[in-house]
Design an enzyme around this catalytic site. Structure first.
Site: not given
Length: 388
Positions: A89, A151, A272, A251, A261
């Site tokens: 990522q 991430h 998962y 979202e 949030y």
């Protein structure tokens, strides 16, 4: 079916369908359109930006910044790009010109910067001047205080006042145990945060946590997982994001200063591997609710308000890509509510980034999980054909 097998089958299907559908026409509720290749043979492209004069810039996650000139991908990448930590990522992420690029030639890059160990790689924002097809005077102007696996996030946007917003992911710190103690809920780090900066990296004095003991002054909002789309409303100036949920729970959010949030305390996804609940619930006082949730997840990525005139009936719509879902989503807004959604560009690959070009057309960056070469597509209007 295992998660990896499912993704492999989806990638194979996407490759086959892409060949079938490129340059073919599609019908939607408001416009007919076709999808054509803009440029091809990119390796893990992540972001596209358009420069005055007609050039385009595209990032490739392995660490290359590519130039598209007069419709052709130049063979040599841009020199001067910082070294990146390239992983499943991580790598070179967003490219964004300064709002006054024509005068100052300033260019911004977000990337995962190598650390002493893989887990110490960090989301970083660099700024340099783009001169003679190379970057010069490159300097890191913000380095996140995070640690983890993936991430990295790294989306960039400027608001009308010239403030810069950068998203930082939660670095895949496991959501387990005391969820309120997760780093995304801690104002003392940058895990799962959106930060607000001046264009040179200085911290604005009116940031919501500036001056608070123990808090990082750059933070604008917190409690995020992995924001993958960031857009400023062209009229209201509101900040909109989309972010990946876990298995379920992508979202769409409207971001307000100082708000929480919720990740990972509240949410709509599950684990998962086990399918068991992650969150304490879906609502909690003091934590914001998303404007829209996707269950199952579509792997949402990229976000754009359309303001052009090539698709007049789409003007004002919000567009988001889907990677696992392999789609483009058009959302209709009434103020701060989503009143409609439509799926476009079905099964033509994993849509990583969505941008409006200076020509009023829509550009879609696609990538491949295994690193196979992929194109950037352009969505073009067609004359409306009768239905039925």
């Amino acid at each position: 079916m295992s998660r990896m097998l499912k993704f492999s089958l989806l990638a194979l299907l996407a490759t086959t369908v892409t060949v079938m559908y490129a340059n073919t026409s599609f019908h939607s509720s408001l416009h007919d359109y076709r999808v054509v290749p803009f440029v091809e043979n990119l390796t893990q492209p992540w972001s596209i930006a358009f420069l005055p004069g007609g050039d385009s810039l595209i990032t490739e996650r392995p660490g290359r910044l590519r130039i598209v000139r007069q419709g052709k991908l130049l063979p040599q990448p841009v020199a001067g790009v910082p070294a990146v930590f390239h992983s499943s990522q991580g790598g070179l992420l967003e490219v964004m010109p300064h709002p006054d690029f024509a005068a100052n030639r300033l260019l911004y890059l977000s990337y995962s910067k190598p650390g002493a160990t893989d887990s110490q790689a960090r989301t970083v924002l660099a700024r340099g001047r783009f001169e003679n097809d190379r970057l010069v005077d490159v300097k890191d102007i913000f380095e996140s205080r995070t640690e983890g696996r993936n991430h990295f996030s790294g989306k960039i946007a400027f608001d009308k006042s010239g403030f810069l917003f950068l998203t930082v992911g939660d670095r895949q710190v496991p959501p387990e145990g005391n969820l309120e103690a997760h780093p995304a809920q801690d104002l003392g780090n940058h895990h799962g945060k959106i930060v607000r900066l001046h264009d040179d990296g200085r911290v604005p004095a009116d940031n919501p946590f500036a001056g608070r003991a123990g808090a990082r002054p750059e933070i604008w909002s917190y409690g995020h997982r992995n924001v993958q789309g960031l857009a400023i409303h062209p009229e209201t100036g509101d900040i909109w994001t989309n972010e990946h949920g876990p298995q379920g729970g992508d979202e769409l959010n409207r971001i307000q200063a100082g708000r929480n949030y919720g990740w990972p305390v509240i949410g709509f996804g599950v684990n998962y591997n086990t399918g068991l609940a992650i969150h304490a619930g879906t609502h909690r006082q003091g934590m914001e609710q998303p404007v829209k949730v996707w269950v199952p997840s579509i792997g949402i990525s990229g976000l754009m308000f359309y303001t052009g005139d090539r698709f007049p009936q789409w003007r004002g719509s919000l567009f988001a890509g889907g990677m696992a879902g392999q789609m483009l989503v058009r959302l209709t807004l009434d103020g701060q509510r989503v009143t409609g959604d439509e799926t476009l560009v079905p099964q033509m690959g994993r849509i990583r980034d969505v941008r409006q070009g200076p020509d009023g057309l829509i550009y879609l960056v696609t990538d491949d999980r295994d690193g196979k070469p992929t194109p950037v597509y352009r969505v073009e209007p067609l004359e409306r054909r009768p239905v039925g």
